[in-house]
Design an enzyme around this catalytic site. Sequence first.
Site, PDB file in Angstrom:
ATOM      1  N   HIS A  83      86.620   1.953  45.479  1.00 27.70           N
ATOM      2  CA  HIS A  83      87.793   1.072  45.384  1.00 27.70           C
ATOM      3  C   HIS A  83      88.871   1.530  46.363  1.00 27.70           C
ATOM      4  O   HIS A  83      88.945   2.704  46.695  1.00 27.70           O
ATOM      5  CB  HIS A  83      88.425   1.137  43.983  1.00 27.70           C
ATOM      6  CG  HIS A  83      87.518   0.768  42.873  1.00 27.70           C
ATOM      7  ND1 HIS A  83      87.173   1.669  41.878  1.00 27.70           N
ATOM      8  CD2 HIS A  83      86.887  -0.389  42.587  1.00 27.70           C
ATOM      9  CE1 HIS A  83      86.366   1.061  41.019  1.00 27.70           C
ATOM     10  NE2 HIS A  83      86.179  -0.181  41.426  1.00 27.70           N
ATOM     11  N   HIS A  85      92.745   2.244  46.449  1.00 29.32           N
ATOM     12  CA  HIS A  85      93.773   2.571  45.463  1.00 29.32           C
ATOM     13  C   HIS A  85      95.167   2.388  46.061  1.00 29.32           C
ATOM     14  O   HIS A  85      95.329   2.305  47.273  1.00 29.32           O
ATOM     15  CB  HIS A  85      93.562   3.980  44.920  1.00 29.32           C
ATOM     16  CG  HIS A  85      92.469   4.035  43.889  1.00 29.32           C
ATOM     17  ND1 HIS A  85      92.700   4.375  42.585  1.00 29.32           N
ATOM     18  CD2 HIS A  85      91.139   3.762  43.975  1.00 29.32           C
ATOM     19  CE1 HIS A  85      91.562   4.318  41.903  1.00 29.32           C
ATOM     20  NE2 HIS A  85      90.594   3.957  42.737  1.00 29.32           N
ATOM     21  N   HIS A 109      90.806  -6.823  36.823  1.00 31.22           N
ATOM     22  CA  HIS A 109      89.724  -6.166  37.547  1.00 31.22           C
ATOM     23  C   HIS A 109      88.476  -7.047  37.481  1.00 31.22           C
ATOM     24  O   HIS A 109      88.239  -7.729  36.496  1.00 31.22           O
ATOM     25  CB  HIS A 109      89.440  -4.799  36.911  1.00 31.22           C
ATOM     26  CG  HIS A 109      88.289  -4.087  37.525  1.00 31.22           C
ATOM     27  ND1 HIS A 109      88.330  -3.565  38.795  1.00 31.22           N
ATOM     28  CD2 HIS A 109      87.054  -3.823  37.063  1.00 31.22           C
ATOM     29  CE1 HIS A 109      87.174  -3.001  39.073  1.00 31.22           C
ATOM     30  NE2 HIS A 109      86.381  -3.151  38.036  1.00 31.22           N
ATOM     31  N   HIS A 160      83.982   6.874  43.031  1.00 24.77           N
ATOM     32  CA  HIS A 160      83.937   7.288  41.625  1.00 24.77           C
ATOM     33  C   HIS A 160      82.581   7.878  41.244  1.00 24.77           C
ATOM     34  O   HIS A 160      81.571   7.630  41.907  1.00 24.77           O
ATOM     35  CB  HIS A 160      84.254   6.093  40.729  1.00 24.77           C
ATOM     36  CG  HIS A 160      85.671   5.621  40.859  1.00 24.77           C
ATOM     37  ND1 HIS A 160      86.693   6.123  40.099  1.00 24.77           N
ATOM     38  CD2 HIS A 160      86.235   4.713  41.684  1.00 24.77           C
ATOM     39  CE1 HIS A 160      87.828   5.530  40.431  1.00 24.77           C
ATOM     40  NE2 HIS A 160      87.575   4.667  41.404  1.00 24.77           N
TER      41      HIS A 160
END
Length: 187
Positions: A83, A85, A109, A160
């Site tokens: 992602h 950020h 989201h 992540h």
Amino acid sequence: MNKTLNTLLAATAVVVVAACSSTPKTKEATPTAVSTAKAATVNLAAASASLVSGKLSVVPMGDGVHITGEIGGFAPNSTHAIHIHEKGDCSAADASSAGGHFNPTGSPHGKVDSSAHHGGDMNNIVADADGVAKVDVHASGVTLGGGAGNDVAGKAVIVHASPDDYKTQPTGNAGGRVACGVITVTQ
């Protein structure tokens, strides 16, 4: 008394008609912005004591930016969320200094090709048998350079520990942050 009552009723009618005829307040659309930069790079460094690192290229494309490159240090054949950020700060050991997902429109989201998603949402990446992911993802509704509210230049890219489920709010249940790098304009 009837004259006062008639005046009061007339004034009330004017207010009601004016209120009914006005356009309801809605969230203003983000002005259309265009990318002013041609390219950027992201040097991903390990976070949260992982071994994940890599280098990415970012270019404006279509309705957003396209990100390509390689990231290594994953478990073989594993899937991971990636992602953009909100802050370009990777100083915390767990990359929490990068803040939440970049979300200039205040959307829920979701998956990048769905109608509702954060500007920083992108599709998951998958590592090969050697633990290397070939990145080829798109972020839509964003620009590169120019300083508009949806500009990703100077924001962080976070990788992540887990895959994004594209539905859990607000993060997709993507797990810890294993790598972080800042989108740095090169041209």
